[in-house]
Design an enzyme around this catalytic site. Structure first.
Site, PDB file in Angstrom:
ATOM      1  N   GLU A 175       0.815  -1.212   0.000  1.00  0.00           N
ATOM      2  CA  GLU A 175       0.000   0.000   0.000  1.00  0.00           C
ATOM      3  C   GLU A 175       0.852   1.267   0.000  1.00  0.00           C
ATOM      4  OE1 GLU A 175      -4.135  -1.621   1.967  1.00  0.00           O
ATOM      5  OE2 GLU A 175      -2.734  -0.586   3.281  1.00  0.00           O
ATOM      6  N   GLU A 376      -5.854  -7.950  -0.841  1.00  0.00           N
ATOM      7  CA  GLU A 376      -6.523  -7.788   0.449  1.00  0.00           C
ATOM      8  C   GLU A 376      -7.985  -7.469   0.187  1.00  0.00           C
ATOM      9  OE1 GLU A 376      -4.870  -5.143   3.406  1.00  0.00           O
ATOM     10  OE2 GLU A 376      -2.808  -5.638   2.859  1.00  0.00           O
TER      11      GLU A 376
END
Length: 477
Positions: A175, A376
């Site tokens: 991320e 995710e």
């Protein structure tokens, strides 16, 4: 259902949220080892040195370091084809700038990968999932310092050479676009504060965060270049925290606001990592922020050569935004936004938007035209363990089923989706609140927010549901 035969069904974890054993076998302190537990109402605390009054959840995690064989056996029982995980940098180089790597740390991951190979589970490895040695923050000032590029490259090269026969899917940074948020100063940037502060209210440090991002781009590209020399069969992916954004109204100003925020937050990092150059809108945005992008010709060439070849992202929610005043702001959601009247929310006020996943997959594939992996996706809930060690989590099954249905629709739309790594297949520490109470897993772990409990593992109802989904390759949900 249209899932390809070789589709990578699996799950995702992060070392700092599950391993524990924070000072075992020569491991050094990592930045998350100084971030306390918190809750939905009480933010986590970042402390420059450990405070005996606080509980630090990374110190125990779920004891995955000692129980990974047990956990992998459960993953195998579900039928996992892939497993996305991270290697803890401070296990390999405890201080980040050590002369030689820690052999005990390397040996641990030797055992991890051998066990995954035994079950035929494909590892998808995040090189840095905020598992940054604390010393890098204290001694070098974190990713704001260009010297950290070489330290990271030494680490990434070490593990790529060591595990080249076990791992082919690599993700340089988790991320990476979270660095746009002030709360990622510690976790992503390794900026260690001089005094205690709230995890959700860190110093602004915009200039430092943007310099850190530029350095991470260079480090990622250099890692891709080095990795392709080690093994030309390696694949490198982005990892974007994709917060899908909608205009709250059809007011053209709202549409423009959502579009621009989508550009800089969701698209900038993937544009650089896949296309090899900063997009025009990011150059303008950084200049407006007073932090213009300054790259040498050598650095531009590095970015162009070291591009990623597949796109990975996390998807938990969408948010709506407006230039108008709305009183119904979301509560407790670290990504902000205004309540969307068409969506339900989780107990932590995260909007539930399965259709948004189909929209996002189409948007991403249209933009990058490369294979996509969801690395995710999940829902944090308060689970109740019954006296006979059951967890009846129909709410989790409903959430995941709805998202898998939309994934299938995206594949039928023509999207090249190659894998789905649900977060997280086993209960682990929540990064936003530091809780165990906020549970995601198919597997219940008997520990609480203070690390008390047996740490025994119990299968939830969703365990058997996901097992059936994999067995039927998504044809029966």
């Amino acid at each position: 259902m249209a899932f390809p035969k070789n589709f990578l069904w699996g799950g995702a974890t992060a070392a700092n949220q599950c391993e524990g054993a924070f000072d075992t076998d020569g491991k050094g302190l990592a930045v998350y080892d100084i971030i306390s537990s918190g809750s939905h109402a009480r933010p986590r605390i970042v402390s420059p040195a450990m405070n005996q009054e606080y509980y630090y959840p990374t110190h125990k995690g779920i004891d995955h370091y000692n129980r990974f064989k047990e956990d992998f056996a459960l993953f195998n029982e579900m039928g996992f084809k892939g497993y996305r995980m991270s290697i803890n940098w401070s296990r390999i180089y405890p201080n980040g700038d050590d002369e030689i790597p820690n052999e005990l740390g390397l040996k641990h991951y030797d055992d991890v990968f051998k066990e995954l190979k035994h079950y035929g589970i494909e590892p998808v490895v995040t090189i840095s999932h905020s598992d940054i040695p604390l010393n890098i923050g204290k001694k070098y000032g974190g990713w704001n310092n260009k010297k950290v590029i070489d330290l990271y490259l030494k680490y990434s090269t070490t593990i790529m050479e060591r595990y080249k026969d076990y791992v082919k899917y690599w993700i340089p940074f988790n991320e990476i676009n979270d660095i746009f948020l002030p709360l990622s100063g510690v976790g992503q940037g390794a900026f260690v504060p001089e005094k205690e502060c709230s995890f959700l209210d860190q110093p602004e440090l915009l200039k430092e965060r943007m310099q850190a991002l530029q350095n991470m781009f260079i480090a990622s590209a250099k890692t891709v270049i080095a990795g392709k020399k080690i093994n030309p069969e390696f694949h490198f992916g982005t990892m974007i925290c994709h917060i899908t954004r909608y205009p709250r109204t059809c007011n053209p100003n709202d549409v423009l606001l959502a579009f621009k925020n989508d550009q800089y937050f969701n698209n900038t990092c993937a544009d650089v990592m896949i296309n090899g150059e900063y997009p025009y809108y990011a150059l303008k945005q950084f200049k407006e922020w007073g932090v213009p992008v300054e790259l040498s010709e050598e650095e531009k060439a590095i970015l162009k050569e070291g591009t990623c070849d597949y796109y990975t992202f996390s998807y938990y929610q969408s948010i709506s935004e407006s230039t108008l005043d709305f009183a119904d702001q979301t509560s407790g959601n670290i990504m902000g936004g205004i309540k969307n009247p068409y969506l339900k929310e989780t107990a932590w006020d995260w909007p539930i938007d399965p259709v948004g996943l189909r929209y996002t997959l189409n948007k991403v594939y249209d933009r990058y035209h490369c294979p996509i992996m969801i690395t995710e996706n999940g829902i944090g809930c308060i689970d109740e363990l019954t006296d006979d060690h059951k967890v009846h989590d129909d709410y989790r099954i409903d959430f995941l089923r709805d998202h898998v249905v939309e994934m299938n629709k995206a594949i039928e739309d023509g999207v090249d989706l190659i894998g789905y790594m649900m977060w997280g297949p086993i209960d682990l520490v929540s990064v936003s609140t530091g809780e165990m109470k906020k549970r995601y897993g198919f597997i219940y772990v008997d520990t609480d927010d203070k690390g008390n409990g047996t740490f025994n593992r119990y299968k939830k109802d969703s365990f058997y549901w996901y097992k059936h989904v994999i067995e039927t390759n998504g044809e029966e949900l």
